[in-house]
Motif scaffolding. Sequence first.
Motif, PDB file in Angstrom:
ATOM      1  N   VAL A   1       4.380  -5.988   8.273  1.00 54.97           N
ATOM      2  CA  VAL A   1       5.409  -6.268   8.072  1.00 54.97           C
ATOM      3  C   VAL A   1       6.637  -5.501   7.973  1.00 54.97           C
ATOM      4  N   ALA A   2       6.408  -4.445   7.292  1.00 60.70           N
ATOM      5  CA  ALA A   2       7.388  -3.309   7.043  1.00 60.70           C
ATOM      6  C   ALA A   2       6.601  -2.152   6.494  1.00 60.70           C
ATOM      7  N   ALA A   3       7.110  -0.887   6.765  1.00 63.05           N
ATOM      8  CA  ALA A   3       6.636   0.215   6.411  1.00 63.05           C
ATOM      9  C   ALA A   3       7.764   1.289   6.556  1.00 63.05           C
TER      10      ALA A   3
ATOM     11  N   MET B   1       0.687  -1.088  -0.102  1.00 59.39           N
ATOM     12  CA  MET B   1      -0.006   0.136   0.038  1.00 59.39           C
ATOM     13  C   MET B   1       0.795   1.260  -0.052  1.00 59.39           C
ATOM     14  N   PHE B   2       0.585   2.279  -0.707  1.00 57.84           N
ATOM     15  CA  PHE B   2       1.275   3.450  -0.812  1.00 57.84           C
ATOM     16  C   PHE B   2       0.670   4.812  -0.988  1.00 57.84           C
ATOM     17  N   ASP B   3       1.135   5.789  -0.672  1.00 58.73           N
ATOM     18  CA  ASP B   3       0.708   7.145  -1.091  1.00 58.73           C
ATOM     19  C   ASP B   3       2.220   7.606  -1.806  1.00 58.73           C
ATOM     20  N   PRO B   4       2.022   7.748  -3.183  1.00 55.20           N
ATOM     21  CA  PRO B   4       3.495   7.956  -4.108  1.00 55.20           C
ATOM     22  C   PRO B   4       3.891   9.331  -3.765  1.00 55.20           C
ATOM     23  N   LEU B   5       3.126  10.418  -3.494  1.00 53.16           N
ATOM     24  CA  LEU B   5       3.535  11.695  -3.289  1.00 53.16           C
ATOM     25  C   LEU B   5       2.844  12.451  -2.640  1.00 53.16           C
TER      26      LEU B   5
ATOM     27  N   PHE C   1       4.880   4.261   2.405  1.00 54.83           N
ATOM     28  CA  PHE C   1       4.457   2.889   2.075  1.00 54.83           C
ATOM     29  C   PHE C   1       4.312   2.091   3.114  1.00 54.83           C
ATOM     30  N   SER C   2       3.567   0.693   2.934  1.00 52.30           N
ATOM     31  CA  SER C   2       3.118  -0.164   3.927  1.00 52.30           C
ATOM     32  C   SER C   2       3.257  -1.550   3.367  1.00 52.30           C
ATOM     33  N   ILE C   3       3.627  -2.602   3.774  1.00 51.79           N
ATOM     34  CA  ILE C   3       3.778  -3.880   3.371  1.00 51.79           C
ATOM     35  C   ILE C   3       3.177  -4.778   4.534  1.00 51.79           C
TER      36      ILE C   3
ATOM     37  N   GLU D   1      -1.258   6.388   5.039  1.00 50.80           N
ATOM     38  CA  GLU D   1      -0.326   7.339   5.764  1.00 50.80           C
ATOM     39  C   GLU D   1      -0.451   7.106   7.342  1.00 50.80           C
ATOM     40  N   ALA D   2      -1.668   6.973   8.093  1.00 51.68           N
ATOM     41  CA  ALA D   2      -1.733   6.755   9.469  1.00 51.68           C
ATOM     42  C   ALA D   2      -0.965   5.418   9.908  1.00 51.68           C
ATOM     43  N   SER D   3      -1.306   4.273   9.406  1.00 56.90           N
ATOM     44  CA  SER D   3      -0.647   2.886   9.902  1.00 56.90           C
ATOM     45  C   SER D   3       0.774   2.990   9.489  1.00 56.90           C
ATOM     46  N   PRO D   4       1.251   2.990   8.368  1.00 55.55           N
ATOM     47  CA  PRO D   4       2.745   3.222   8.336  1.00 55.55           C
ATOM     48  C   PRO D   4       3.514   4.034   9.108  1.00 55.55           C
TER      49      PRO D   4
END
Length: 359
Positions: free
Chosen positions: A158-160, A114-118, A134-136, A282-285
């Motif tokens: 598992v990563a962010a 999951m990602f917000d590119p900009l 980004f969030s994985i 945004e919030a979770s990562p």
Amino acid sequence: MHLFTGRTTLSKFVIEHLGGDSEHASLAALLVDVAAAIKTISAISGKGALGGMYDNSGTENPQGDHQKKLDVIANAIFVEHCSFSSPVAGMVSAETEDPIYNSGDLLQGRYLLMFDPLEGSAQIELNVPLGTIFSIHEYRGQGKPETADFLQCGGRQVAAGYAIYGPATMLVLTAGKGTYGFTLDREIGNFVLTHPDMQIPADTTHFAINTSNERFWEPPILRYVAECKEGSTGIRGKDFNMRWNASTVADVHRILMQGGVFMDPRSTRDLDMPARLRLMYEASPMAFVVEQAGGCAITGRERILDVDPDTLHERVPVMLGSKHEIERIEQYHHEFDTGTDKPYQSPLFNTRSLYRVEN
């Protein structure tokens, strides 16, 4: 001899940090792909007005925000770098309505991205720092993921991490074993570890919030900010400084570097959108990164990493940063909800003078 000779590159770090088994090797490979996308976005955004990307694209994202050309390009870059990565089963972006899937033999990937590119592109003409978040998550299903597979609470990441495109491009990430910062060496094209084991001080005298929305805040936030603004003459007994960049990445990065509190609270300004920041992108990562650096992240009433999303583009209030201040903000929300909120009484400090005077 190059300045960074002998220092740890991102590729070396993720291999050593995550371990060498096949599961962790695939996560390491995905993080390298994410870093490659970030390097490309850094190069393009670094051209500024010369790149011709400041204009509106004429399109909107799923939340109704007008997209800049650079929003669209950054999203395409992220998809291009990661969609054919074998560890990826599917992706969701803040800039697209529906999930993005791999094709052919790559459907068996074990991760969801999951990602917000900009982030921060609304201020692109001002040449202020932009960012990527980004969030994985792990995907345990088979074949093509469904939308429900992406709707996982942040505690299952598992990563962010995030990138910040400032005077230097930095990548800050966590894989659940601390938070680490890497700086892009443009001469050799590698991210190099420059900020190992980042830690947020538990106490702070800095807070970040958009005070122009003060009339729309809930009482717990009004109470907290009022106490901070009273400074050493009030019940807190110390002076606070306020900072606000209107860029989540820039504000959170300062907290990682110096400590502080970032608040984007619930608002009554638009009843159809009581919160601004997207939970999954945004919030979770950011909460994962902050917690792994010793900080806290809440909605006001619960830990952000415990929130189960109902939709791909759900928004939540966000308060994160230095542990002791976030605990105070959470206490104020609890006292308000239970009807027990009263002005804080210090055993040592009075409201309008330095020391309490007993009659």
